[in-house]
Scaffold this motif. Structure first.
Motif, PDB file in Angstrom:
ATOM      1  N   GLU A  39      -5.888   5.266  14.567  1.00  0.00           N
ATOM      2  CA  GLU A  39      -7.116   5.615  13.586  1.00  0.00           C
ATOM      3  C   GLU A  39      -7.185   4.733  12.451  1.00  0.00           C
ATOM      4  OE1 GLU A  39      -9.685   9.427  13.143  1.00  0.00           O
ATOM      5  OE2 GLU A  39      -7.555   9.648  12.679  1.00  0.00           O
ATOM      6  N   LYS A  42      -8.427   1.574  12.755  1.00  0.00           N
ATOM      7  CA  LYS A  42      -9.967   1.379  12.635  1.00  0.00           C
ATOM      8  C   LYS A  42     -10.295   1.382  11.331  1.00  0.00           C
ATOM      9  CE  LYS A  42     -10.366   3.986  17.279  1.00  0.00           C
ATOM     10  NZ  LYS A  42     -10.831   5.322  17.668  1.00  0.00           N
ATOM     11  N   SER A  46     -12.343  -1.586   9.287  1.00  0.00           N
ATOM     12  CA  SER A  46     -13.549  -1.280   8.648  1.00  0.00           C
ATOM     13  C   SER A  46     -13.553  -2.069   7.250  1.00  0.00           C
ATOM     14  CB  SER A  46     -14.013   0.046   8.874  1.00  0.00           C
ATOM     15  OG  SER A  46     -13.241   0.917   8.199  1.00  0.00           O
ATOM     16  N   TRP A  72     -17.170   4.292   9.954  1.00  0.00           N
ATOM     17  CA  TRP A  72     -16.284   5.268  10.313  1.00  0.00           C
ATOM     18  C   TRP A  72     -16.947   6.234  11.479  1.00  0.00           C
ATOM     19  CZ3 TRP A  72     -14.843   6.748   4.853  1.00  0.00           C
ATOM     20  CH2 TRP A  72     -13.809   5.667   4.508  1.00  0.00           C
ATOM     21  N   ASN A  75     -16.864   4.313  14.845  1.00  0.00           N
ATOM     22  CA  ASN A  75     -15.669   4.268  15.467  1.00  0.00           C
ATOM     23  C   ASN A  75     -15.032   5.688  15.607  1.00  0.00           C
ATOM     24  OD1 ASN A  75     -15.469   1.566  15.560  1.00  0.00           O
ATOM     25  ND2 ASN A  75     -14.766   1.174  13.395  1.00  0.00           N
TER      26      ASN A  75
END
Length: 125
Positions: A39, A42, A46, A72, A75
């Motif tokens: 996470e 990700k 971003s 967010w 994703n």
């Protein structure tokens, strides 16, 4: 003729159990921490993708937060919110920082705390 049997070598039951517990603990730790780091990847990707956004230095704080929140949401990121983003406008550049921590239970009352702090700087117009 009397012969002595050879010495047996190998792991005892206690040794086997200790080794099994040690391997199990690290497997549990891996299973708990890998999703947190995935996470985070990700979130940091971003944030890095904002560098490629045209005229990001000229956008307001709310525009940047909307861009991040949209990424967010796509994703499925749940560990960070707009409150974790620090937007600082300095002469000639804009600094965007995301600092957050994630706590996950490991076993009983033992938790793992992972702290992340990512920063990008983009030129302002």
């Amino acid at each position: 003729m009397y012969s002595q049997p050879g010495r047996q070598s190998g792991m005892t039951l206690i040794g086997f159990l200790l080794m099994f517990l040690l391997i199990g603990f690290f497997a549990l730790l891996t299973l708990k921490l890998v999703p947190i780091y995935l996470e985070h990847f990700k979130i940091s990707s971003s944030l890095e993708s904002l560098k490629k956004e045209p005229d990001i230095g000229a956008k307001s704080k709310n525009d940047v937060l909307r861009l991040l929140e949209r990424r967010w949401e796509i994703n499925m990121v749940n560990a960070v919110t707009a409150k974790d983003v620090v937007y600082t406008r300095q002469p000639g550049k804009v600094k965007i920082q995301i600092a957050y921590e994630v706590t996950t239970p490991i076993l009983g009352n033992v938790d793992a705390l992972v702290y992340f702090d990512d920063v990008i700087e983009v030129p302002s117009n």
